[in-house]
Motif scaffolding. Sequence first.
Motif, PDB file in Angstrom:
ATOM      1  N   ILE A 263      51.766  24.087 -40.766  1.00  0.00           N
ATOM      2  CA  ILE A 263      51.276  23.305 -39.638  1.00  0.00           C
ATOM      3  C   ILE A 263      49.811  23.610 -39.344  1.00  0.00           C
ATOM      4  N   ASP A 264      49.372  24.847 -39.638  1.00  0.00           N
ATOM      5  CA  ASP A 264      47.977  25.217 -39.401  1.00  0.00           C
ATOM      6  C   ASP A 264      47.022  24.360 -40.228  1.00  0.00           C
TER       7      ASP A 264
ATOM      8  N   TRP B   8      34.786  27.754 -32.844  1.00  0.00           N
ATOM      9  CA  TRP B   8      34.805  27.998 -34.289  1.00  0.00           C
ATOM     10  C   TRP B   8      36.085  27.460 -34.932  1.00  0.00           C
ATOM     11  N   ARG B   9      36.645  26.397 -34.344  1.00  0.00           N
ATOM     12  CA  ARG B   9      37.909  25.862 -34.848  1.00  0.00           C
ATOM     13  C   ARG B   9      37.755  25.159 -36.187  1.00  0.00           C
ATOM     14  N   SER B  10      36.540  24.704 -36.527  1.00  0.00           N
ATOM     15  CA  SER B  10      36.289  24.102 -37.833  1.00  0.00           C
ATOM     16  C   SER B  10      34.982  24.663 -38.389  1.00  0.00           C
ATOM     17  N   LYS B  11      34.766  24.487 -39.686  1.00  0.00           N
ATOM     18  CA  LYS B  11      33.596  25.074 -40.338  1.00  0.00           C
ATOM     19  C   LYS B  11      32.311  24.363 -39.965  1.00  0.00           C
TER      20      LYS B  11
ATOM     21  N   TYR C 114      47.290  21.186 -40.898  1.00  0.00           N
ATOM     22  CA  TYR C 114      47.079  19.906 -40.235  1.00  0.00           C
ATOM     23  C   TYR C 114      46.292  20.061 -38.933  1.00  0.00           C
ATOM     24  N   VAL C 115      46.506  21.181 -38.249  1.00  0.00           N
ATOM     25  CA  VAL C 115      45.708  21.454 -37.053  1.00  0.00           C
ATOM     26  C   VAL C 115      44.240  21.596 -37.420  1.00  0.00           C
ATOM     27  N   ASN C 116      43.960  22.337 -38.491  1.00  0.00           N
ATOM     28  CA  ASN C 116      42.588  22.517 -38.943  1.00  0.00           C
ATOM     29  C   ASN C 116      41.992  21.196 -39.415  1.00  0.00           C
ATOM     30  N   LEU C 117      42.804  20.392 -40.098  1.00  0.00           N
ATOM     31  CA  LEU C 117      42.339  19.085 -40.565  1.00  0.00           C
ATOM     32  C   LEU C 117      41.970  18.189 -39.385  1.00  0.00           C
ATOM     33  N   LYS C 118      42.781  18.225 -38.333  1.00  0.00           N
ATOM     34  CA  LYS C 118      42.501  17.426 -37.131  1.00  0.00           C
ATOM     35  C   LYS C 118      41.184  17.849 -36.500  1.00  0.00           C
ATOM     36  N   HIS C 119      41.001  19.148 -36.318  1.00  0.00           N
ATOM     37  CA  HIS C 119      39.788  19.659 -35.684  1.00  0.00           C
ATOM     38  C   HIS C 119      38.558  19.368 -36.543  1.00  0.00           C
ATOM     39  N   SER C 120      38.687  19.557 -37.851  1.00  0.00           N
ATOM     40  CA  SER C 120      37.555  19.306 -38.742  1.00  0.00           C
ATOM     41  C   SER C 120      37.157  17.845 -38.712  1.00  0.00           C
ATOM     42  N   SER C 121      38.136  16.961 -38.754  1.00  0.00           N
ATOM     43  CA  SER C 121      37.854  15.525 -38.728  1.00  0.00           C
ATOM     44  C   SER C 121      37.197  15.123 -37.415  1.00  0.00           C
ATOM     45  N   TYR C 122      37.712  15.680 -36.312  1.00  0.00           N
ATOM     46  CA  TYR C 122      37.157  15.369 -34.991  1.00  0.00           C
ATOM     47  C   TYR C 122      35.698  15.815 -34.898  1.00  0.00           C
ATOM     48  N   ASP C 123      35.401  17.022 -35.378  1.00  0.00           N
ATOM     49  CA  ASP C 123      34.039  17.538 -35.281  1.00  0.00           C
ATOM     50  C   ASP C 123      33.083  16.787 -36.205  1.00  0.00           C
ATOM     51  N   ILE C 124      33.578  16.335 -37.344  1.00  0.00           N
ATOM     52  CA  ILE C 124      32.739  15.535 -38.246  1.00  0.00           C
ATOM     53  C   ILE C 124      32.404  14.198 -37.587  1.00  0.00           C
ATOM     54  N   ILE C 125      33.398  13.568 -36.962  1.00  0.00           N
ATOM     55  CA  ILE C 125      33.158  12.310 -36.248  1.00  0.00           C
ATOM     56  C   ILE C 125      32.193  12.540 -35.095  1.00  0.00           C
ATOM     57  N   GLU C 126      32.406  13.638 -34.372  1.00  0.00           N
ATOM     58  CA  GLU C 126      31.559  13.980 -33.232  1.00  0.00           C
ATOM     59  C   GLU C 126      30.099  14.131 -33.660  1.00  0.00           C
ATOM     60  N   ALA C 127      29.879  14.705 -34.836  1.00  0.00           N
ATOM     61  CA  ALA C 127      28.519  14.932 -35.325  1.00  0.00           C
ATOM     62  C   ALA C 127      27.814  13.624 -35.652  1.00  0.00           C
ATOM     63  N   GLY C 128      28.565  12.610 -36.019  1.00  0.00           N
ATOM     64  CA  GLY C 128      27.949  11.365 -36.453  1.00  0.00           C
ATOM     65  C   GLY C 128      27.800  10.302 -35.396  1.00  0.00           C
TER      66      GLY C 128
END
Length: 367
Positions: free
Chosen positions: A23-24, A139-142, A26-40
């Motif tokens: 499950i971790d 620091w939830r995503s890289k 998918y949690v990391n994938l969610k956070h990473s995707s959110y932060d990538i969208i946030e950056a753009g």
Amino acid sequence: NKNPFLLFIVLFIVCVSLIPRNIDYYVNLKHSSYDIIEAGLNGFSSIGSITEFNRNPLNKIIIFIKNKRQDLFYSNINDFKTIHLEVKFKNYKTILDDRVRFVKNGMSDNHSEVKAKIIFNGKKIDCKIRLKGNLSSHWRSKKRMSFRVSLKGDNSVMSFRRFSLHKPSARQHPYDPTFQNLQKDIGNMSSSHNYINLIVNGEDWGIMNIEEHMSKELLEKQKRKESLVFRLGNEEDERYRLLSESRDDYRLSDNYLNIEVYQEKKYLTDSLYRKYYSYVSNQILKKENQIFDNESFSKSLILSLIWNSTHTLYSYNSRYYFNPYDLKIYPITTDQSNFSPFKDSLFIHKPYEKIINSPYFSNNYIN
């Protein structure tokens, strides 16, 4: 070719066997995707800021469409200055190893400081960086991790020599910067904010918040003489609770017993500053509240009540300045939250419990 159904079954089983079951992941994938969208999205802060923290998902969508409230505080990326952060592979791996440990533990512990370089306005500046923030939002995503930065020599970036880099949502844009400006307007001390475009090892992290850290420059810009800045309490009790049960009156992180001095290696080698430290420690341990400047503490408390959030008054969000002229300490607020309703009785943080019980507060509350 003769049995396509069998081929389909085999491929299906292979695909299913390759799907991560942790499950971790998918949690990391969610956070990473959110932060990538946030950056753009040109400074997009958070869903909560857009919808004023309305808890109903449908209402969030309605508010967003109806009011067209996009939390985009600029339209052109060229309106903001750019900081290039360059970290060698070995040092960056140290940062990422810290992050993996923080994610596993659910909280940060010992932060590794590494060498890096900042390029700003065409000038390359040596610095040291580390991860910052106790909670996973930093620091939830890289991508778009929060950093603490200390520049070498007399160099500065936007007049800051020691500062933090966060994504805007980590400072509740636009709530925290607005609140801290109000603090200065009423004569109190607070952190200073700005925004930059951050490039880390060639990767665009989008618009980030840059916040000045405790330093003599922060004091001087707010017309205070260089002196000690304290932090009361720490997060050791929170880390302990992650490992085992803890009593409510556990004193490991008690605000009156744990007093940290910022840049202690610099200041506590001086006998005068050690005397300041001893004086403040002894006075805080006493039941009286003479050492606290009642007016400035009262202003911070009342402004937080008007704001309807006392998040900035928590011990891990406030700092305290010792004035060598009147021998009192003054609050330096940071990290205020959004507007939010009080659902339960209000918890008064230390040392504000002493302020509220003082005659000064009762006599001057109306004013």
